[in-house]
Scaffold this active site. Structure first.
Site, PDB file in Angstrom:
ATOM      1  N   LYS A  91       0.834  -1.216   0.000  1.00  0.00           N
ATOM      2  CA  LYS A  91       0.000   0.000   0.000  1.00  0.00           C
ATOM      3  C   LYS A  91       0.867   1.264   0.000  1.00  0.00           C
ATOM      4  O   LYS A  91       0.666   2.172  -0.797  1.00  0.00           O
ATOM      5  CB  LYS A  91      -0.907  -0.002   1.242  1.00  0.00           C
ATOM      6  CG  LYS A  91      -1.632   1.320   1.478  1.00  0.00           C
ATOM      7  CD  LYS A  91      -2.482   1.276   2.712  1.00  0.00           C
ATOM      8  CE  LYS A  91      -1.834   1.812   3.956  1.00  0.00           C
ATOM      9  NZ  LYS A  91      -1.564   3.255   3.977  1.00  0.00           N
ATOM     10  N   ASN A  92       1.848   1.281   0.912  1.00  0.00           N
ATOM     11  CA  ASN A  92       2.613   2.515   1.052  1.00  0.00           C
ATOM     12  C   ASN A  92       3.570   2.752  -0.113  1.00  0.00           C
ATOM     13  O   ASN A  92       4.043   3.874  -0.317  1.00  0.00           O
ATOM     14  CB  ASN A  92       3.389   2.514   2.374  1.00  0.00           C
ATOM     15  CG  ASN A  92       2.446   2.670   3.563  1.00  0.00           C
ATOM     16  OD1 ASN A  92       1.242   2.878   3.385  1.00  0.00           O
ATOM     17  ND2 ASN A  92       2.983   2.562   4.763  1.00  0.00           N
ATOM     18  N   CYS A 146      -6.048   7.739   8.961  1.00  0.00           N
ATOM     19  CA  CYS A 146      -6.353   7.156  10.270  1.00  0.00           C
ATOM     20  C   CYS A 146      -6.097   8.167  11.384  1.00  0.00           C
ATOM     21  O   CYS A 146      -5.139   8.951  11.319  1.00  0.00           O
ATOM     22  CB  CYS A 146      -5.467   5.930  10.501  1.00  0.00           C
ATOM     23  SG  CYS A 146      -6.010   4.499   9.562  1.00  0.00           S
ATOM     24  N   ARG A 189      -1.055  14.466  12.952  1.00  0.00           N
ATOM     25  CA  ARG A 189      -0.661  14.330  11.546  1.00  0.00           C
ATOM     26  C   ARG A 189      -0.734  15.635  10.751  1.00  0.00           C
ATOM     27  O   ARG A 189      -1.474  15.745   9.763  1.00  0.00           O
ATOM     28  CB  ARG A 189      -1.484  13.232  10.863  1.00  0.00           C
ATOM     29  CG  ARG A 189      -1.432  11.922  11.600  1.00  0.00           C
ATOM     30  CD  ARG A 189      -1.988  10.778  10.801  1.00  0.00           C
ATOM     31  NE  ARG A 189      -1.006  10.217   9.886  1.00  0.00           N
ATOM     32  CZ  ARG A 189      -1.238   9.160   9.115  1.00  0.00           C
ATOM     33  NH1 ARG A 189      -2.408   8.582   9.133  1.00  0.00           N
ATOM     34  NH2 ARG A 189      -0.296   8.706   8.323  1.00  0.00           N
ATOM     35  N   ASP A 207       3.834   0.974  12.210  1.00  0.00           N
ATOM     36  CA  ASP A 207       2.651   0.293  11.678  1.00  0.00           C
ATOM     37  C   ASP A 207       2.487  -1.116  12.250  1.00  0.00           C
ATOM     38  O   ASP A 207       1.417  -1.711  12.133  1.00  0.00           O
ATOM     39  CB  ASP A 207       2.720   0.206  10.137  1.00  0.00           C
ATOM     40  CG  ASP A 207       2.429   1.550   9.491  1.00  0.00           C
ATOM     41  OD1 ASP A 207       2.061   2.498  10.213  1.00  0.00           O
ATOM     42  OD2 ASP A 207       2.568   1.653   8.253  1.00  0.00           O
ATOM     43  N   ARG A 231      -8.836  -0.745   4.070  1.00  0.00           N
ATOM     44  CA  ARG A 231      -7.987   0.278   3.454  1.00  0.00           C
ATOM     45  C   ARG A 231      -6.622  -0.293   3.054  1.00  0.00           C
ATOM     46  O   ARG A 231      -5.986   0.223   2.121  1.00  0.00           O
ATOM     47  CB  ARG A 231      -7.782   1.450   4.424  1.00  0.00           C
ATOM     48  CG  ARG A 231      -9.043   2.268   4.648  1.00  0.00           C
ATOM     49  CD  ARG A 231      -8.743   3.500   5.442  1.00  0.00           C
ATOM     50  NE  ARG A 231      -7.465   4.033   4.979  1.00  0.00           N
ATOM     51  CZ  ARG A 231      -6.643   4.762   5.707  1.00  0.00           C
ATOM     52  NH1 ARG A 231      -6.945   5.063   6.935  1.00  0.00           N
ATOM     53  NH2 ARG A 231      -5.518   5.194   5.214  1.00  0.00           N
TER      54      ARG A 231
HETATM   55  C1  UD1 Z   1       3.829   7.002   6.289  1.00  0.00           C
HETATM   56  C2  UD1 Z   1       3.052   5.723   6.056  1.00  0.00           C
HETATM   57  C3  UD1 Z   1       2.454   5.227   7.366  1.00  0.00           C
HETATM   58  C4  UD1 Z   1       3.531   5.089   8.423  1.00  0.00           C
HETATM   59  C5  UD1 Z   1       4.337   6.380   8.548  1.00  0.00           C
HETATM   60  C6  UD1 Z   1       5.531   6.262   9.480  1.00  0.00           C
HETATM   61  C7  UD1 Z   1       2.261   5.961   3.779  1.00  0.00           C
HETATM   62  C8  UD1 Z   1       1.127   6.152   2.851  1.00  0.00           C
HETATM   63  N1  UD1 Z   1       2.004   5.989   5.103  1.00  0.00           N
HETATM   64  O1  UD1 Z   1       2.886   7.965   6.767  1.00  0.00           O
HETATM   65  O2  UD1 Z   1       1.848   3.956   7.122  1.00  0.00           O
HETATM   66  O3  UD1 Z   1       2.929   4.825   9.669  1.00  0.00           O
HETATM   67  O4  UD1 Z   1       4.854   6.779   7.252  1.00  0.00           O
HETATM   68  O5  UD1 Z   1       6.355   5.233   9.075  1.00  0.00           O
HETATM   69  O6  UD1 Z   1       3.380   5.734   3.353  1.00  0.00           O
HETATM   70  N2  UD1 Z   1       4.677  14.966  10.578  1.00  0.00           N
HETATM   71  C9  UD1 Z   1       4.673  16.320  10.826  1.00  0.00           C
HETATM   72  N3  UD1 Z   1       4.523  17.178   9.764  1.00  0.00           N
HETATM   73  C10 UD1 Z   1       4.397  16.740   8.487  1.00  0.00           C
HETATM   74  C11 UD1 Z   1       4.427  15.354   8.240  1.00  0.00           C
HETATM   75  C12 UD1 Z   1       4.579  14.493   9.314  1.00  0.00           C
HETATM   76  O7  UD1 Z   1       4.781  16.743  11.973  1.00  0.00           O
HETATM   77  O8  UD1 Z   1       4.268  17.573   7.582  1.00  0.00           O
HETATM   78  C13 UD1 Z   1       4.824  14.029  11.700  1.00  0.00           C
HETATM   79  C14 UD1 Z   1       3.640  13.050  11.807  1.00  0.00           C
HETATM   80  O9  UD1 Z   1       2.548  13.619  12.522  1.00  0.00           O
HETATM   81  C15 UD1 Z   1       4.273  11.888  12.540  1.00  0.00           C
HETATM   82  C16 UD1 Z   1       5.712  11.896  11.982  1.00  0.00           C
HETATM   83  O10 UD1 Z   1       5.935  13.197  11.445  1.00  0.00           O
HETATM   84  O11 UD1 Z   1       4.301  12.127  13.909  1.00  0.00           O
HETATM   85  C17 UD1 Z   1       5.984  10.877  10.910  1.00  0.00           C
HETATM   86  O12 UD1 Z   1       4.997  11.001   9.887  1.00  0.00           O
HETATM   87  P1  UD1 Z   1       5.301  10.632   8.366  1.00  0.00           P
HETATM   88  O13 UD1 Z   1       6.620   9.959   8.291  1.00  0.00           O
HETATM   89  O14 UD1 Z   1       5.078  11.843   7.551  1.00  0.00           O
HETATM   90  O15 UD1 Z   1       4.157   9.577   8.064  1.00  0.00           O
HETATM   91  P2  UD1 Z   1       3.264   9.504   6.762  1.00  0.00           P
HETATM   92  O16 UD1 Z   1       4.078   9.811   5.565  1.00  0.00           O
HETATM   93  O17 UD1 Z   1       1.996  10.236   6.978  1.00  0.00           O
END
Ligand code: UD1
Length: 418
Positions: free
Chosen positions: A22-23, A116, A121, A305, A396
């Site tokens: 998925k990711n 989720c 986030r 995850d 999902r």
């Molecule tokens: C991706 C994965 C998700 C996984 C996560 C961490 C996908 C589609 N999803 O999510 O399954 O759990 O990586 O391995 O690939 N953050 C900020 N600001 C931002 C972006 C992120 O503060 O602009 C924070 C988030 O709230 C979180 C942390 O950074 O606490 C890590 O998030 P991130 O690595 O961005 O996760 P996703 O890309 O959303």
């Protein structure tokens, strides 16, 4: 709403094939918009998030078609930059349209991405790096409005590590003028997969999988095909389902090289495995030992995850386990549901303290994707009947978890309710 009815207490045994990731597929589907022909995704998982991304791409004019497990996306007739809220706010990955749509088509309006509820986030890192590349962004109560002329390469150091923001930045930078140097990047395998796909389309990228990614912008990208790699989180979920039931499961095409941290924990619990002709063959008959302390971490650390599925296993082990969640501040809902199944789990700050014992069946609700899968793992290990509702979360990311579990000898059936 559909629900799962399960009868626990049967060790899983047998072979399953691991679905596409998925990711890995979600950002690459968005990246299709960077070119103007037809891209093909083989081994594409049929999961709700893929269908949602398909709808988002169709809403801007892409045409899509499935041919067995291949998804074809034709981007020759893109005409709109308005992403309907009905799709965008269902899924976090809608934010990838900022990095993939904007560079080609100049402007986009999109509501705030959903996903989720496992923490706040925010998307500040996505916006900051895109602004550094020359995107103008303003926000109002309807969401985000972004405009870009010609993007220009830049040096950008992420103040915090983010998988999605790294992916968004790479997508935008591959067609920006000049060189972009991104540092403090996430190192997740899905970033490497995205870069492979972008490179197949003609992009020039170096350093993916390290903290520093270097990109030389090109004028245009061309169509390409992409084989979606197997899903390391689904493989980890099934590994833990085997562990929780002390079973013997063989996971065909599991991405073993991406699962080092997970397999390390599995071995410490007493699990044994071998890799035979691309299949991860596991034996959980000696799984007993608690996990004294583990922290989730960015790759190559233990993935957030799989925190909830691991917690489900720990609830069946001898002794006390402690798991600290370091990525998402509200990813404890499944653990709280497992208490209804007799799990002795306390949340102390950001640490789950789990005293192993036995689980019993109960009626529980999936409240997020991986948490829902963790409840399936717990239900398999529990004595008696378990019912899990709110399956839309599990749908999902898992193509057919009930079929796979049934194939492995687990007792689970889906009750369809309109
Ligand atoms: C991706 C994965 C998700 C996984 C996560 C961490 C996908 C589609 N999803 O999510 O399954 O759990 O990586 O391995 O690939 N953050 C900020 N600001 C931002 C972006 C992120 O503060 O602009 C924070 C988030 O709230 C979180 C942390 O950074 O606490 C890590 O998030 P991130 O690595 O961005 O996760 P996703 O890309 O959303």
């Amino acid at each position: 709403m559909d629900l799962y009815q399960m009868e626990g207490g049967y060790p899983l045994s047998g072979n399953v094939r691991i679905q596409g990731s998925k990711n890995a597929v979600l950002p690459t589907m968005a990246a299709a918009l960077l070119q103007r022909g037809t891209v093909v995704f083989h081994h594409c998982p049929r999961i709700a998030d893929v269908w949602c991304m398909e709808e988002i791409l169709k809403s801007v004019g892409a045409r899509t078609r499935w041919c067995r497990d291949s998804l074809l996306i034709d981007c020759s007739n893109i005409y709109s930059g308005e992403i309907p809220g009905a799709y965008a706010d269902k899924m976090r990955s809608s934010v990838f349209l900022l990095g993939s749509f904007l560079p080609r088509y100049g402007q986009i309006s999109i509501s705030y991405p959903g996903g989720c509820t496992i923490g706040r986030r925010p998307i500040d890192l996505h916006l900051a790096v895109l602004k550094a590349l020359g995107v103008e962004i303003y926000e109002d109560s309807c969401g985000l409005h972004a405009r870009a002329g010609k993007l220009t390469g830049c040096r950008y150091c992420f103040p915090r590590i983010s998988v999605g923001a790294t992916e968004n930045a790479v997508m935008a930078a591959v067609v920006a003028a000049g060189v972009t140097c991104l540092s403090n990047c996430a190192r997740e395998p899905e970033i490497i997969h995205l870069c492979h796909f972008l490179r197949a389309m003609g992009a020039r990228i170096k350093g993916e999988g390290t903290g520093e990614i270097l990109i030389k912008g090109v004028c245009r990208l061309h169509p390409a095909e992409f084989s979606v790699p197997s899903d390391r989180i689904v493989a980890g979920t099934y590994l833990f389902a085997g562990a929780a039931t002390r079973g013997k499961v063989a996971l065909e095409s599991a991405p073993v090289e991406e699962m080092e941290a997970v397999l390390g924990v599995y071995q410490k619990m007493g699990g044994q495995y071998q890799v035979k002709s691309g299949t991860l063959v596991t034996d959980s008959s000696r799984v007993r030992k608690a996990v004294p302390f583990l922290e989730t971490a960015g790759y190559p650390g233990f993935p957030t995850d799989l925190q909830s599925p691991l917690a489900a296993v720990c609830a069946t082990l001898e002794g006390s386990s402690r798991i600290r969640e370091t990525i998402f501040e509200d990813r404890y809902k499944a653990a709280m549901q497992m208490r209804k199944m007799g799990a002795d789990i306390q949340k102390c700050g950001d640490v789950l303290e789990i005293k192993g014992g036995s689980l019993h069946g109960a009626c529980v609700s999936a409240e997020d994707l991986r948490g829902g899968a963790a409840l399936v793992v717990a239900g398999l290990a529990a004595e008696g009947s378990t019912e899990i509702d709110e399956l839309t979360y599990i749908d999902r990311g898992y193509e057919h978890i009930e079929k796979d579990i049934t194939l492995l000898g687990g007792r689970i059936s889906r009750i369809y309710r309109s």
